[in-house]
Design an enzyme around this catalytic site. Sequence first.
Site, PDB file in Angstrom:
ATOM      1  N   ASN A 100       0.851  -1.190   0.000  1.00  0.00           N
ATOM      2  CA  ASN A 100       0.000   0.000   0.000  1.00  0.00           C
ATOM      3  C   ASN A 100       0.892   1.246   0.000  1.00  0.00           C
ATOM      4  O   ASN A 100       1.760   1.398   0.864  1.00  0.00           O
ATOM      5  CB  ASN A 100      -0.888  -0.060   1.248  1.00  0.00           C
ATOM      6  CG  ASN A 100      -1.969   0.978   1.283  1.00  0.00           C
ATOM      7  OD1 ASN A 100      -1.730   2.103   1.727  1.00  0.00           O
ATOM      8  ND2 ASN A 100      -3.159   0.632   0.828  1.00  0.00           N
ATOM      9  N   CYS A 131      -6.055   9.624   1.201  1.00  0.00           N
ATOM     10  CA  CYS A 131      -5.520  10.433   2.305  1.00  0.00           C
ATOM     11  C   CYS A 131      -6.148  11.812   2.243  1.00  0.00           C
ATOM     12  O   CYS A 131      -6.140  12.462   1.212  1.00  0.00           O
ATOM     13  CB  CYS A 131      -4.018  10.630   2.201  1.00  0.00           C
ATOM     14  SG  CYS A 131      -3.183   9.293   1.399  1.00  0.00           S
ATOM     15  N   LYS A 166      -6.815   2.065  -4.718  1.00  0.00           N
ATOM     16  CA  LYS A 166      -7.762   1.928  -3.604  1.00  0.00           C
ATOM     17  C   LYS A 166      -8.668   3.141  -3.543  1.00  0.00           C
ATOM     18  O   LYS A 166      -8.222   4.263  -3.277  1.00  0.00           O
ATOM     19  CB  LYS A 166      -6.998   1.759  -2.299  1.00  0.00           C
ATOM     20  CG  LYS A 166      -7.910   1.473  -1.132  1.00  0.00           C
ATOM     21  CD  LYS A 166      -7.197   0.754  -0.024  1.00  0.00           C
ATOM     22  CE  LYS A 166      -8.120   0.487   1.141  1.00  0.00           C
ATOM     23  NZ  LYS A 166      -7.410  -0.176   2.237  1.00  0.00           N
ATOM     24  N   GLY A 266     -10.280  -6.126   7.327  1.00  0.00           N
ATOM     25  CA  GLY A 266      -9.641  -5.082   8.123  1.00  0.00           C
ATOM     26  C   GLY A 266      -9.993  -5.199   9.592  1.00  0.00           C
ATOM     27  O   GLY A 266      -9.404  -5.974  10.341  1.00  0.00           O
TER      28      GLY A 266
HETATM   29  C1  LIG Z   1      -6.633   0.947  12.027  1.00  0.00           C
HETATM   30  C2  LIG Z   1      -6.782   1.023  10.544  1.00  0.00           C
HETATM   31  C3  LIG Z   1      -5.692   1.425   9.757  1.00  0.00           C
HETATM   32  C4  LIG Z   1      -5.816   1.502   8.381  1.00  0.00           C
HETATM   33  N1  LIG Z   1      -4.731   1.884   7.631  1.00  0.00           N
HETATM   34  C5  LIG Z   1      -4.825   1.887   6.281  1.00  0.00           C
HETATM   35  C6  LIG Z   1      -3.705   2.177   5.479  1.00  0.00           C
HETATM   36  O1  LIG Z   1      -2.608   2.391   5.981  1.00  0.00           O
HETATM   37  N2  LIG Z   1      -3.849   2.196   4.119  1.00  0.00           N
HETATM   38  C7  LIG Z   1      -5.059   1.929   3.525  1.00  0.00           C
HETATM   39  O2  LIG Z   1      -5.177   1.954   2.298  1.00  0.00           O
HETATM   40  N3  LIG Z   1      -6.141   1.622   4.266  1.00  0.00           N
HETATM   41  C8  LIG Z   1      -6.062   1.590   5.619  1.00  0.00           C
HETATM   42  N4  LIG Z   1      -7.170   1.269   6.369  1.00  0.00           N
HETATM   43  C9  LIG Z   1      -8.419   0.937   5.688  1.00  0.00           C
HETATM   44  C10 LIG Z   1      -8.590  -0.582   5.542  1.00  0.00           C
HETATM   45  O3  LIG Z   1      -7.564  -1.143   4.775  1.00  0.00           O
HETATM   46  C11 LIG Z   1      -9.954  -0.917   4.911  1.00  0.00           C
HETATM   47  O4  LIG Z   1     -10.015  -0.371   3.615  1.00  0.00           O
HETATM   48  C12 LIG Z   1     -11.107  -0.365   5.709  1.00  0.00           C
HETATM   49  O5  LIG Z   1     -10.848  -0.431   7.091  1.00  0.00           O
HETATM   50  C13 LIG Z   1     -12.423  -1.083   5.427  1.00  0.00           C
HETATM   51  O6  LIG Z   1     -12.346  -2.455   5.745  1.00  0.00           O
HETATM   52  P1  LIG Z   1     -12.845  -3.056   7.159  1.00  0.00           P
HETATM   53  O7  LIG Z   1     -14.226  -2.556   7.379  1.00  0.00           O
HETATM   54  O8  LIG Z   1     -12.750  -4.537   6.976  1.00  0.00           O
HETATM   55  O9  LIG Z   1     -11.898  -2.559   8.195  1.00  0.00           O
HETATM   56  C14 LIG Z   1      -7.045   1.189   7.755  1.00  0.00           C
HETATM   57  C15 LIG Z   1      -8.130   0.775   8.534  1.00  0.00           C
HETATM   58  C16 LIG Z   1      -8.023   0.684   9.916  1.00  0.00           C
HETATM   59  C17 LIG Z   1      -9.209   0.242  10.715  1.00  0.00           C
END
Ligand SMILES: Cc1cc2nc3c(=O)[nH]c(=O)nc-3n(C[C@H](O)[C@H](O)[C@H](O)COP(=O)(O)O)c2cc1C
Lengths: 306, 306, 258, 258
Positions: A100, A131, A166, A266
């Site tokens: 990523n 972001c 993404k 996630g």
């Molecule tokens: C604590 C946390 C940190 C995350 N960090 C990133 C990240 O560094 N890069 C990214 O593209 N998405 C990041 N995400 C988003 C997740 O990859 C994912 O797209 C999002 O949480 C939705 O999936 P979920 O509902 O299964 O968590 C983060 C999510 C969480 C909860």
Amino acid sequence: MNRTAVNLPGLPMKNPVMPASGCFGFGREFAKLYDLNKLGAIAIKATTRESRFGNETPRVAETSAGMLNAIGLQNPGMEKVTAEEIDWLTSRYETPLLANIAGSTMEDYEAVAAHLSENNKVSAFELNISCPNVKEGGIAFGTDPKLAYELTKRVKALSTVPLYVKLSPNVTNIREIAEAVEKAGADGLSMINTLSGMKLDVKTGRPVLANQIGGLSGPAIKPIAVKMIYEVRQQTNLPIIGMGGVTTLEDIIEFFMAGADAVAIGTANFTNPFACPELIDEFEEWMEQKGYNSPADIRKGVEALS
Amino acid sequence: MNRTAVNLPGLPMKNPVMPASGCFGFGREFAKLYDLNKLGAIAIKATTRESRFGNETPRVAETSAGMLNAIGLQNPGMEKVTAEEIDWLTSRYETPLLANIAGSTMEDYEAVAAHLSENNKVSAFELNISCPNVKEGGIAFGTDPKLAYELTKRVKALSTVPLYVKLSPNVTNIREIAEAVEKAGADGLSMINTLSGMKLDVKTGRPVLANQIGGLSGPAIKPIAVKMIYEVRQQTNLPIIGMGGVTTLEDIIEFFMAGADAVAIGTANFTNPFACPELIDEFEEWMEQKGYNSPADIRKGVEALS
Amino acid sequence: MIKENMRVEAQREIAPAIYEITLFGELVTHVSAPGQFLHIKPAPGTEFTLRRPLSISHVNEADKTLTVIYRADGQGTKRISEKRPGDVINVFGPLGNGFSTSSIQSGDQVLIVGGGVGIPPLYGLAKDILKKGASVTTVLGFADASAVFYKDVFEAQGPLFISTMDGSEGTKGVVTDVIREQGLSFDYLYACGPNPMLRALNKDYSEARGAVSLEERMGCGIGACFACVCHPVDDPTGTGYRKICSDGPVFNWGEVII
Amino acid sequence: MIKENMRVEAQREIAPAIYEITLFGELVTHVSAPGQFLHIKPAPGTEFTLRRPLSISHVNEADKTLTVIYRADGQGTKRISEKRPGDVINVFGPLGNGFSTSSIQSGDQVLIVGGGVGIPPLYGLAKDILKKGASVTTVLGFADASAVFYKDVFEAQGPLFISTMDGSEGTKGVVTDVIREQGLSFDYLYACGPNPMLRALNKDYSEARGAVSLEERMGCGIGACFACVCHPVDDPTGTGYRKICSDGPVFNWGEVII
Ligand SMILES: Cc1cc2nc3c(=O)[nH]c(=O)nc-3n(C[C@H](O)[C@H](O)[C@H](O)COP(=O)(O)O)c2cc1C
Ligand SMILES: Cc1cc2nc3c(=O)[nH]c(=O)nc-3n(C[C@H](O)[C@H](O)[C@H](O)COP(=O)(O)OP(=O)(O)OC[C@H]3O[C@@H](n4cnc5c(N)ncnc54)[C@H](O)[C@@H]3O)c2cc1C
Ligand SMILES: Cc1cc2nc3c(=O)[nH]c(=O)nc-3n(C[C@H](O)[C@H](O)[C@H](O)COP(=O)(O)OP(=O)(O)OC[C@H]3O[C@@H](n4cnc5c(N)ncnc54)[C@H](O)[C@@H]3O)c2cc1C
Ligand SMILES: Cc1cc2nc3c(=O)[nH]c(=O)nc-3n(C[C@H](O)[C@H](O)[C@H](O)COP(=O)(O)O)c2cc1C
Ligand code: FES
Ligand code: FES
């Protein structure tokens, strides 16, 4: 024969389940809980050009069937990520890595993609265009189709591995962004990232998160993810890595039916640290029961029904 | 002294709690459960120029901490709404009515606003600019600031009562829409309407809702509502009727802290049919405990703390 | 219509995944007719947004209890099935209009047709009909022999015929096959069950006297949200509707499109 | 680190809203030091997304039980407080690095300072220290006399001083007031409690030997999500960090910014 295998650009996965970026660090911690070779792939934490501390704490808050996070892309920077983290992972495990990539400027993203390309250890890139703070006057790359197009094109030009983009759900029209990045040469889509949200502490009236605003994830957002994947699937054949609240076997099936080609887990990793291997086992068993020979059959089954 | 009273344009409310539009019909059914005079106001079901059946069933689906609905603006049309429903309500109860106005074209909205103005029984209008299907090529009034501006301006011009505009959360930048409708003369904002979502039946692979896509409401969306209200509150002094997942006393307090001047209760009426009167009692008790003299003191308390 | 934490008196599995639960509370005194239903919250808190509509099978006014029979299929009904005697469960009801038996006269022949979890409210109905001096014949459809429940209860009220899809008990096929095969005739026809069954009955007997009870996904359960509408048969404008929760769930034959 | 449905052996309220719960299971055999914590899921299903980090107060290896003391304040801990003996509760752990007592020698004077629900892990620590032949003096801070718990337990281990904010028991004020007032000296200082208390201690004794246990909101609890970081004192680049869940929750005095 492996019924659960899926072959996505750059990602030959033995099953269609991977941890989502940011929820799994660089794998070291979960490696203490189970064999990472069990996973279809691993989306590693966002990597930036320079090392970043990220936001102050508190960085997470619980919400109904969800959570908010504002980690702020903390990571040790691309040099250390390749030297210490990616090397550690690739020397121990065969699981393909999806790196990523994040940044504040187009040049930042390019620098990370170039460095990771040269290092030549990861299987694909996931361009994190969600972001909130970028130099172009507060308009995120993920919400403006022109910026999304340009960034994708530039990063694609110097990437030696397939590029997934993404997508952010915080947009009026996600199809527009999907179309733009496809035209710019994206090899696949990851969707969805978190929704902007906020929680106030009713004892103080102040936001719970130090950063005030955070990203909402977890089961709460699943209907939004399913809708967006379904919608984007109508217009493109690009592979889609689906995510947003996937927690149960039924969720995985629902995402495949909506049009995903693989899923990322996630928040569920926090609710249940063994979520990924447990879901993989359940999925394998279900595929066998159904007699499906490939996850793609799930969607074919739906189309046959309709 | 009534500590809980709030005086919003057109809506002199004895407490800041009202049922949200579409979740309370025209009041007849809940009138069998409790005295509607208990409510601060009532947002009645969306009214259109002609009578509408709406979408086929199923029209609702449950999701984690939320629900999807695709009622499709079913209502008997403005003539019958005034003759049968609004008359029934106003002849029995003093509670001010907020009439939710919907349509497919600007002319539709104008017709309803003109008719209700003439009928002269409701206290304020709530312009529902979150309908997905309008004649301008699929761009909803709620997602394009120019259309939102023009529609608000036109409806305001012929309204004899204050006009609240109900904002859609399905946008990249809600501040832009809020700004547009404020410039066009809106007297207040209602936010938020539902988020677009979808659920598939994993037994059939088909959407649970006949309309495929529906609006996500309930506690799941609360962090999104709080964030949007907080954000819009930074830029405008217009009164905000806050909604989106309000279910508990703490939720009401959180919405006030975020910047709302009143709250509307939607989905919670289904989970608990006595939600509104119970919350009003709890809120009154809490205000007294706190020694606050007006709901506005909640926010002042926060500002004093920060 | 009240909201009450009813106390679970008993709960047992009467067929695979089919549960019979008995609840105690004031709400029982408000029930007016068989076919009315309850709106049940499977658990406290925000885990379940929507209540589950479940029909009242029968009431026992003397000891203020009522019985509900349901299939534990999805998350909510599964949670309800975990309740033990002494637990409380939040119930809103009674809702809707039940079966009216006012025009039935002594000596009338009444045919009752039920399928699966549509069967429970027909039990209370049969009791009411017998009280009027009419006779009851019942046809019940199930998936297979293992799914059969309440056989003895209906047998005690008059002739009972059963159909199963696989023929493992009674007639192989569906309820309409039984009616044809047995040449059953009736003055009144009452039915509750899955839509395909009701549609088949409605096709053959749309002119019948009696009533049919329908199901639809619900929000409020009281007529306020317009989630559960159906189309009336007689609908010149195309925008007519009936709300299943508050105009129904019981409708006269031929009144609405099933 | 394992995930286990542990069985509740006992649960009681030991002060207003403060509960002591005893859990049985294999997990107990994995606990290595006082100060480690558990990540507890308050209920099955999706009602709670995040687990609750709660410290292990002490273990009883012989009967495979451990004890946790916690304040039932928010939704999750309230739900945990409703568990009865025989119920199971999903626990992930043990997590983090506990208090190390390896450098403590026989005869050393150890001062233990705790505040509110920071007190529990200090009980297991005190037991370990006494085993080494060192002596323990304890200072505990509470809101008021009604909030006091585990007084007898700590009194049995050595001198105990209490402070309350309102002076209703012991010294009026905070723990640092007690330390000054009593002129307490020590070779090692261990502390756990609310951040303001720890900050005050850290200001006065940042050069002390011993350790402090910190709290922060957590996601994963194992070091993967970066939710719980804090700043190290020595941080030339400004991007240094420690993860409270996996590098801590116990840190040496002067190691991190509190
Ligand atoms: C604590 C946390 C940190 C995350 N960090 C990133 C990240 O560094 N890069 C990214 O593209 N998405 C990041 N995400 C988003 C997740 O990859 C994912 O797209 C999002 O949480 C939705 O999936 P979920 O509902 O299964 O968590 C983060 C999510 C969480 C909860
Ligand atoms: C008036 C009425 C009376 C009923 N009486 C009975 C009865 O006596 N016994 C019985 O077993 N079933 C009965 N049903 C069906 C019962 O309501 C559903 O089986 C139940 O709601 C499913 O909930 P779940 O938690 O198992 O499924 P979930 O999949 O968790 O349900 C998700 C949502 O869909 C709704 N839903 C799913 N299936 C149905 C359905 N068939 N009808 C209405 N809503 C549905 C649920 O209420 C919930 O809102 C009745 C339905 C209605 C409308
Ligand atoms: C390593 C560690 C050990 C702890 N040990 C204990 C203990 O032994 N006894 C005890 O009473 N408390 C302890 N706490 C604090 C305890 O974790 C919180 O009080 C608890 O999580 C609050 O949950 P809730 O359901 O009451 O509140 P809610 O408001 O429902 O919690 C919402 C979210 O915020 C988090 N949260 C809220 N307050 C805190 C806090 N102070 N620290 C961390 N997360 C918080 C919750 O975990 C949850 O994710 C410890 C915290 C940590 C980090
Ligand atoms: C069944 C249902 C019907 C609704 N109908 C309308 C409507 O007619 N007009 C409108 O402006 N909003 C309508 N809404 C949106 C609500 O008024 C409210 O904005 C939204 O549901 C968020 O609040 P909640 O989470 O409290 O339900 C409807 C919502 C639901 C659940
Ligand atoms: S369920 Fe709301 S109108 Fe029937
Ligand atoms: S809680 Fe995830 S890193 Fe500490």
